[in-house]
Design an enzyme around this catalytic site. Structure first.
Site, PDB file in Angstrom:
ATOM      1  N   SER A   1      65.316  40.188  24.507  1.00  0.00           N
ATOM      2  CA  SER A   1      64.032  40.089  25.214  1.00  0.00           C
ATOM      3  C   SER A   1      64.210  40.296  26.719  1.00  0.00           C
ATOM      4  CB  SER A   1      63.387  38.722  24.944  1.00  0.00           C
ATOM      5  OG  SER A   1      64.273  37.671  25.270  1.00  0.00           O
TER       6      SER A   1
ATOM      7  N   ASN B   1      65.219  26.747  23.369  1.00  0.00           N
ATOM      8  CA  ASN B   1      63.834  26.561  22.900  1.00  0.00           C
ATOM      9  C   ASN B   1      62.989  25.781  23.910  1.00  0.00           C
ATOM     10  OD1 ASN B   1      64.862  27.849  20.724  1.00  0.00           O
ATOM     11  ND2 ASN B   1      64.683  26.129  19.287  1.00  0.00           N
TER      12      ASN B   1
ATOM     13  N   HIS C   1      16.835  45.235  28.227  1.00  0.00           N
ATOM     14  CA  HIS C   1      16.943  46.402  27.330  1.00  0.00           C
ATOM     15  C   HIS C   1      17.188  47.684  28.133  1.00  0.00           C
ATOM     16  CE1 HIS C   1      15.063  43.743  24.265  1.00  0.00           C
ATOM     17  NE2 HIS C   1      14.294  43.386  25.280  1.00  0.00           N
TER      18      HIS C   1
ATOM     19  N   SER D   1      36.873  66.062  39.955  1.00  0.00           N
ATOM     20  CA  SER D   1      37.167  66.735  38.692  1.00  0.00           C
ATOM     21  C   SER D   1      38.042  67.947  38.973  1.00  0.00           C
ATOM     22  CB  SER D   1      35.849  67.154  38.036  1.00  0.00           C
ATOM     23  OG  SER D   1      36.041  68.301  37.231  1.00  0.00           O
TER      24      SER D   1
ATOM     25  N   LYS E   1      31.768  67.029  41.295  1.00  0.00           N
ATOM     26  CA  LYS E   1      31.898  65.712  40.677  1.00  0.00           C
ATOM     27  C   LYS E   1      32.512  64.642  41.580  1.00  0.00           C
ATOM     28  CE  LYS E   1      31.187  64.465  36.917  1.00  0.00           C
ATOM     29  NZ  LYS E   1      31.717  64.790  35.607  1.00  0.00           N
TER      30      LYS E   1
ATOM     31  N   ASN F   1      33.651  60.859  40.415  1.00  0.00           N
ATOM     32  CA  ASN F   1      33.653  59.995  39.232  1.00  0.00           C
ATOM     33  C   ASN F   1      34.075  58.564  39.533  1.00  0.00           C
ATOM     34  OD1 ASN F   1      32.899  62.156  37.563  1.00  0.00           O
ATOM     35  ND2 ASN F   1      35.034  62.777  37.284  1.00  0.00           N
TER      36      ASN F   1
ATOM     37  N   GLU G   1      35.625  52.696  35.187  1.00  0.00           N
ATOM     38  CA  GLU G   1      35.834  53.087  33.794  1.00  0.00           C
ATOM     39  C   GLU G   1      37.157  52.540  33.266  1.00  0.00           C
ATOM     40  OE1 GLU G   1      34.762  57.339  32.969  1.00  0.00           O
ATOM     41  OE2 GLU G   1      34.105  57.224  35.039  1.00  0.00           O
TER      42      GLU G   1
ATOM     43  N   TYR H   1      60.238  25.789  16.807  1.00  0.00           N
ATOM     44  CA  TYR H   1      60.394  27.127  17.374  1.00  0.00           C
ATOM     45  C   TYR H   1      60.667  28.151  16.283  1.00  0.00           C
ATOM     46  CZ  TYR H   1      62.156  31.115  19.986  1.00  0.00           C
ATOM     47  OH  TYR H   1      62.335  32.379  20.483  1.00  0.00           O
TER      48      TYR H   1
ATOM     49  N   LYS I   1      55.532  36.582  25.374  1.00  0.00           N
ATOM     50  CA  LYS I   1      55.677  36.980  26.775  1.00  0.00           C
ATOM     51  C   LYS I   1      55.020  38.314  27.114  1.00  0.00           C
ATOM     52  CE  LYS I   1      59.823  35.341  26.209  1.00  0.00           C
ATOM     53  NZ  LYS I   1      59.391  34.195  25.381  1.00  0.00           N
TER      54      LYS I   1
HETATM   55  N1  ARG Z   1      64.323  34.882  24.084  1.00  0.00           N
HETATM   56  C1  ARG Z   1      63.834  33.752  23.365  1.00  0.00           C
HETATM   57  C2  ARG Z   1      62.306  33.688  23.469  1.00  0.00           C
HETATM   58  O1  ARG Z   1      61.793  34.329  24.288  1.00  0.00           O
HETATM   59  C3  ARG Z   1      64.416  32.512  23.909  1.00  0.00           C
HETATM   60  C4  ARG Z   1      64.499  31.389  22.937  1.00  0.00           C
HETATM   61  C5  ARG Z   1      65.476  31.739  21.883  1.00  0.00           C
HETATM   62  N2  ARG Z   1      65.792  30.621  21.043  1.00  0.00           N
HETATM   63  C6  ARG Z   1      66.425  30.809  19.924  1.00  0.00           C
HETATM   64  N3  ARG Z   1      66.697  29.740  19.225  1.00  0.00           N
HETATM   65  N4  ARG Z   1      66.749  31.963  19.470  1.00  0.00           N
HETATM   66  O2  ARG Z   1      61.666  33.011  22.732  1.00  0.00           O
END
Ligand code: ARG
Length: 459
Positions: free
Chosen positions: A24, A111, A157, A278, A284, A286, A291, A318, A326
């Site tokens: 991640s 966690n 309306h 445009s 134009k 815009n 938008e 968890y 995220k």
């Molecule tokens: N990268 C993980 C997340 O965003 C961190 C927590 C990972 N915990 C685990 N037991 N694998 O959730």
């Protein structure tokens, strides 16, 4: 193999595809500051509670400070092959401090660590978005203040309905955004709760001091159940839900601006710096910004849906699914900030075209209600007055006239009660000035709305 954090239990290298899939770091790297600050508070607490040596705790805090400074300055690049930001910071610390670095993760799990980092990030983003929203509300109220007597047609309306002012119309958006602020502030309360110490799920056997970490990091209180502490992402859902409503408001506003700058309306003219041309049509101009805001609203709704769906089937506590929180949260925050940052200057620089608004207000019989009310004030029941006025409108349409230009004889022929003072009663200015009930379009009412909003922002 030996590099893997969990090497002891495993006999094989992780498949590189699984490693990439699992990682991640590409999106959680942005939490480095909060991760490091959280670790500093944790390490200090470990030292103060005698769980690790005071000298080692101090060395860890100093080491973390150095890492933070080096990432900030660019001297240290975040390793994109690391599993996540937590592992990266810990391994960098161990590189720098040796065995002492290995003590940081005592009495902690990733966690509760990630739960902390996401809350700290959300608190930061709530603050950013709050400030941008406040600034937008201020700009809206300023423009409203300049347009207390700018008469325009109000619509239902999308049909011309009754006369209002541009200031009145704008203040409707100020009210919406004020509610958005309220939702952000409410969400902040439930985000500002400190989960570290929940451990992996069942807290810890070490004599930790969670309150110390809570105070050091500026949280209101600590989470009360360790399972909930690591698995709660309600604050993300609440936050992105508040952002969805905020985007919905920006999108409705954008839609109106798109209409207003069309030749069909021409109520406003966008500044050249906030419009686009445009590639083929030389004439134009815009309204791309608005938008895009309308379009990006769908992204934020999508982020909300991602979070709700990701969470709905999760058992305690968890689960790795939660790593998906995220990107949805960050995308929603980034999108909203981008929209607010562009929308406000676009609004501040647009040119209001009061003559066109008034011309539109002069057609469409938007003073018909006032004409009926004129008769009611002279004693007729509203339903009779309504019917007579409807007939008058019909006559006007047949003759190509307006209620203002229809001769008094025509009025009188239909109802004896009419007199020449009807013209004053149905003048657009009178129609607006008389609507001075609280919340109405009369300049004094709109002024009160502006004061109401400004007082709320002061608090
Ligand atoms: N990268 C993980 C997340 O965003 C961190 C927590 C990972 N915990 C685990 N037991 N694998 O959730």
């Amino acid at each position: 193999m030996a590099n893997m954090m969990w090497a002891g239990r495993f006999t094989k290298e992780i498949d590189s595809r699984v490693n990439d899939f699992n990682s991640s770091i590409s999106f959680d790297a942005r939490m480095y500051r909060f991760d490091i600050e959280g670790s500093m508070a944790h390490a200090a607490m470990l030292g103060d509670c005698g769980i690790i040596d005071k000298s080692e705790s101090e060395a860890i805090v100093e080491g973390l400070k150095g890492i933070l400074a080096d990432i900030d300055s660019g001297a240290l690049q975040i390793d994109t092959t690391a599993e996540d930001i937590h592992m990266f910071v810990e391994s960098e610390l161990t590189k720098r401090l040796g065995d002492t670095g290995k003590r940081l993760h005592t009495a902690r799990s990733r966690n509760d660590q990630v739960a902390l980092d996401v809350r700290m990030t959300a608190k930061y983003e709530l603050g950013e978005i709050r400030a941008l929203t406040v600034s937008l509300i201020k700009t809206i109220t300023d423009i409203a203040e300049q347009n207390l007597t700018t008469v325009m047609p109000g619509y239902t309306h999308l049909q011309r309905a009754q006369p209002i002012t541009f200031g009145h119309h704008l203040m409707a958006y100020a009210m919406m955004l004020l509610r958005d602020l309220g939702r952000l502030d409410d969400c902040y309360k439930r985000t500002n709760i400190m989960p570290l110490g929940s451990g992996a799920l069942a807290s810890t056997t070490y004599p930790i001091n969670r309150q110390q970490v809570c105070d050091a990091l500026g949280f209101d209180e600590i989470t009360q159940n360790s399972l909930d502490g690591v698995s709660d992402r309600d604050f993300c859902v609440e936050f992105v839900s508040a952002l969805s409503l905020l985007m919905m408001h920006l999108s409705r506003f954008s839609e109106e601006i798109i209409l207003w700058c069309s030749w069909e309306f021409k109520f406003i003219e966008l500044d050249d710096a906030y419009a686009t041309g445009s590639s083929i049509m030389p004439q134009k101009k815009n309204p791309d910004v608005t938008e895009l805001i309308r379009g990006k609203t769908g992204r934020v709704y999508g982020d909300l849906n991602t979070l709700l769906t990701m969470l709905k089937g999760l058992p305690l506590a968890y689960n790795k699914d939660m790593q998906e929180d995220k990107e949805a949260l960050f995308d929603a925050c980034d999108t909203v900030k981008l929209c607010l940052k562009t929308f406000e200057p676009m609004l501040a620089t647009m040119r209001v075209l009061p003559d066109n608004m008034r011309n539109a207000a002069a057609r469409g019989f938007i003073n018909a209600t006032d004409c009926a009310d004129y008769l009611v004030k002279k004693g007729l029941p509203f339903r009779d007055a309504y019917k007579i006025t409807g007939t008058l409108v019909h006559i006007c349409i047949e003759k190509g006239l307006t209620l203002e230009t229809l001769p008094i004889e025509e009025y009188k022929a239909l109802c004896e009660t009419f007199d020449t003072d009807v013209y004053d009663a149905i003048s657009l200015d009178t129609c607006v000035m008389q609507r001075k009930a609280a919340g109405g379009p009369a300049p004094e009412s709109v002024k009160a709305q502006i004061e109401y909003v400004r007082a709320k922002l002061e608090k």
